[in-house]
Design a protein around this motif. Sequence first.
Motif, PDB file in Angstrom:
ATOM      1  N   LEU A  21      34.131  30.519  51.072  1.00 14.13           N
ATOM      2  CA  LEU A  21      35.484  31.299  50.524  1.00 14.13           C
ATOM      3  C   LEU A  21      36.545  30.409  50.092  1.00 14.13           C
ATOM      4  O   LEU A  21      37.083  29.671  48.407  1.00 14.13           O
ATOM      5  N   SER A  22      36.581  29.750  50.688  1.00 16.31           N
ATOM      6  CA  SER A  22      38.124  28.873  51.139  1.00 16.31           C
ATOM      7  C   SER A  22      37.435  28.369  51.064  1.00 16.31           C
ATOM      8  O   SER A  22      38.590  27.545  50.213  1.00 16.31           O
ATOM      9  N   SER A  23      36.606  26.962  50.470  1.00 20.54           N
ATOM     10  CA  SER A  23      36.088  26.162  50.477  1.00 20.54           C
ATOM     11  C   SER A  23      36.517  26.211  48.964  1.00 20.54           C
ATOM     12  O   SER A  23      36.439  25.160  48.482  1.00 20.54           O
ATOM     13  N   LYS A  24      35.658  27.144  48.440  1.00 16.94           N
ATOM     14  CA  LYS A  24      35.765  27.422  47.154  1.00 16.94           C
ATOM     15  C   LYS A  24      37.440  27.437  46.561  1.00 16.94           C
ATOM     16  O   LYS A  24      37.616  28.329  45.031  1.00 16.94           O
ATOM     17  N   GLY A  25      38.185  27.715  46.993  1.00 14.97           N
ATOM     18  CA  GLY A  25      39.108  27.698  46.856  1.00 14.97           C
ATOM     19  C   GLY A  25      39.891  29.454  46.505  1.00 14.97           C
ATOM     20  O   GLY A  25      40.673  29.552  46.017  1.00 14.97           O
ATOM     21  N   VAL A  26      39.338  30.081  47.016  1.00 20.12           N
ATOM     22  CA  VAL A  26      40.038  31.591  47.009  1.00 20.12           C
ATOM     23  C   VAL A  26      41.372  32.148  48.448  1.00 20.12           C
ATOM     24  O   VAL A  26      40.572  31.478  49.713  1.00 20.12           O
ATOM     25  N   VAL A  27      41.956  32.631  48.327  1.00 20.54           N
ATOM     26  CA  VAL A  27      43.573  32.674  48.906  1.00 20.54           C
ATOM     27  C   VAL A  27      43.379  33.911  49.291  1.00 20.54           C
ATOM     28  O   VAL A  27      44.325  34.024  50.277  1.00 20.54           O
ATOM     29  N   ASN A  28      42.505  34.899  48.916  1.00 18.04           N
ATOM     30  CA  ASN A  28      42.729  36.385  48.662  1.00 18.04           C
ATOM     31  C   ASN A  28      41.709  36.874  48.289  1.00 18.04           C
ATOM     32  O   ASN A  28      40.785  36.767  48.022  1.00 18.04           O
ATOM     33  N   ILE A  29      42.002  38.459  49.187  1.00 19.24           N
ATOM     34  CA  ILE A  29      40.409  39.422  48.145  1.00 19.24           C
ATOM     35  C   ILE A  29      41.090  40.630  48.252  1.00 19.24           C
ATOM     36  O   ILE A  29      41.885  41.605  49.269  1.00 19.24           O
ATOM     37  N   GLU A  30      40.913  41.014  47.144  1.00 18.07           N
ATOM     38  CA  GLU A  30      41.582  42.383  46.487  1.00 18.07           C
ATOM     39  C   GLU A  30      40.556  43.057  46.461  1.00 18.07           C
ATOM     40  O   GLU A  30      39.002  42.659  46.016  1.00 18.07           O
ATOM     41  N   MET A  31      40.678  44.880  45.916  1.00 15.39           N
ATOM     42  CA  MET A  31      39.493  45.324  45.062  1.00 15.39           C
ATOM     43  C   MET A  31      40.084  45.561  43.148  1.00 15.39           C
ATOM     44  O   MET A  31      39.055  46.344  42.777  1.00 15.39           O
ATOM     45  N   GLU A  32      40.918  44.817  42.692  1.00 13.93           N
ATOM     46  CA  GLU A  32      41.437  44.942  41.052  1.00 13.93           C
ATOM     47  C   GLU A  32      40.962  44.159  39.865  1.00 13.93           C
ATOM     48  O   GLU A  32      40.643  44.633  38.974  1.00 13.93           O
ATOM     49  N   SER A  33      41.269  43.270  41.226  1.00 12.77           N
ATOM     50  CA  SER A  33      41.879  41.973  39.512  1.00 12.77           C
ATOM     51  C   SER A  33      40.708  41.816  38.513  1.00 12.77           C
ATOM     52  O   SER A  33      40.669  41.542  37.305  1.00 12.77           O
ATOM     53  N   THR A  34      39.282  41.471  38.894  1.00 14.31           N
ATOM     54  CA  THR A  34      38.063  41.042  37.802  1.00 14.31           C
ATOM     55  C   THR A  34      38.477  42.336  36.383  1.00 14.31           C
ATOM     56  O   THR A  34      38.429  42.217  35.528  1.00 14.31           O
ATOM     57  N   ILE A  35      38.592  43.534  36.782  1.00 12.57           N
ATOM     58  CA  ILE A  35      38.634  44.716  35.893  1.00 12.57           C
ATOM     59  C   ILE A  35      40.187  44.950  35.021  1.00 12.57           C
ATOM     60  O   ILE A  35      40.210  44.470  33.567  1.00 12.57           O
ATOM     61  N   PHE A  36      41.112  44.205  36.340  1.00 10.98           N
ATOM     62  CA  PHE A  36      42.148  43.688  34.897  1.00 10.98           C
ATOM     63  C   PHE A  36      42.357  43.215  34.446  1.00 10.98           C
ATOM     64  O   PHE A  36      42.883  42.821  33.267  1.00 10.98           O
ATOM     65  N   ALA A  37      41.776  41.844  34.644  1.00 10.95           N
ATOM     66  CA  ALA A  37      41.163  40.447  34.137  1.00 10.95           C
ATOM     67  C   ALA A  37      40.798  41.330  33.049  1.00 10.95           C
ATOM     68  O   ALA A  37      41.370  40.294  31.428  1.00 10.95           O
TER      69      ALA A  37
END
Length: 344
Positions: A245-261
């Motif tokens: 995940l980190s190698s692909k630029g992911v800096v955090n994990i949560e459970m709401e962002s995709t539905i919100f976006a």
Amino acid sequence: MSLFGGNSHSISEEEIDEYSDGTVKLRNSNIELMDQDILYHLALGSESHDLHEMFGDVKFVCMGGTPKRMENFAHFIMGEIGYKLPAGTKLEDISAYSYRYSMYKVGPVLCVSHGMGTPSVSILLHELIKLMYHAKCQDPIFIRIGTCGGVGVEGGTVIITEEALDSHMRNAHEFTILGKTVLRPAKLDKKLARELKALASEDDPYDTIIGKTLCTNDFYEGQGRLDGAFCEFTETDKMEYLEMLSSKGVVNIEMESTIFAALTYHAGIKAAVVCVALLNRLNGDQVNAPKEVMHEWQNRPQTLISRYICKTLAQKGQLKSLSRGSIKSPRRFKLVQQESQAHE
């Protein structure tokens, strides 16, 4: 193959629009045929309440997980923008009788709790988007304020989401509608993200960064935690996944962002996600920071959002100053605040 290809149906970016006056446009012709549109989970209705009178001036919809966090934010932003309640009144939870979400209105700012996970956020967003439509709000901005697990990022770091990714690393949210899989783009406003990043101060005793956010449907196994009721992978498996995940630029994990976006983008609403990391997942799964430290960390995204709201209102000449109006002496006002806090 296209991200939105295969057996799924997608919505093209060109379809995203709004009315020419900046008000929110619904993608549901059925609403106009209804005698009343009941916003069940907000305890509001299009005919039982004068939604335009109540909410027509809303410019910012700020959302966070818990009712208490959003109540605290409502009081905080009230002081920041210099909003004055009528004498003898106090902030009221507008949606108290729904027993599901809490909602407070502070002038042009609506502060709403969204619960935990994508289903809870989805229900709320459908009704908030309809609320914006009925209230004829012009160009509202939606901002999620939350907490998250950092990936290679230390606890206390403020993270502005650049891209919201699902568990398959797609910048999309997957819906099942009438038994069919539908992928919708989970796009946030990049200009808004840059504007928020620009408001980070050199004097802040913490970092504010922009990066990709992984959104999962589960707190434990879905996030590679070793401390759930079930775990059928090794620590080595977990670390390899997090490093990927980190190698692909992911800096955090949560459970709401995709539905919100996905839902805000589908409605043509400018939106952003700002979270604070409570730990670095590369160093463990459990949050060990003291309660008072956690409380201070959770205030950090709120501070950034308040700077943006104040700046925007000031540019429009709508920002009130606490040093004027009902405040006779700013120095004595501060002393009264300190004395009050000492008696909590």
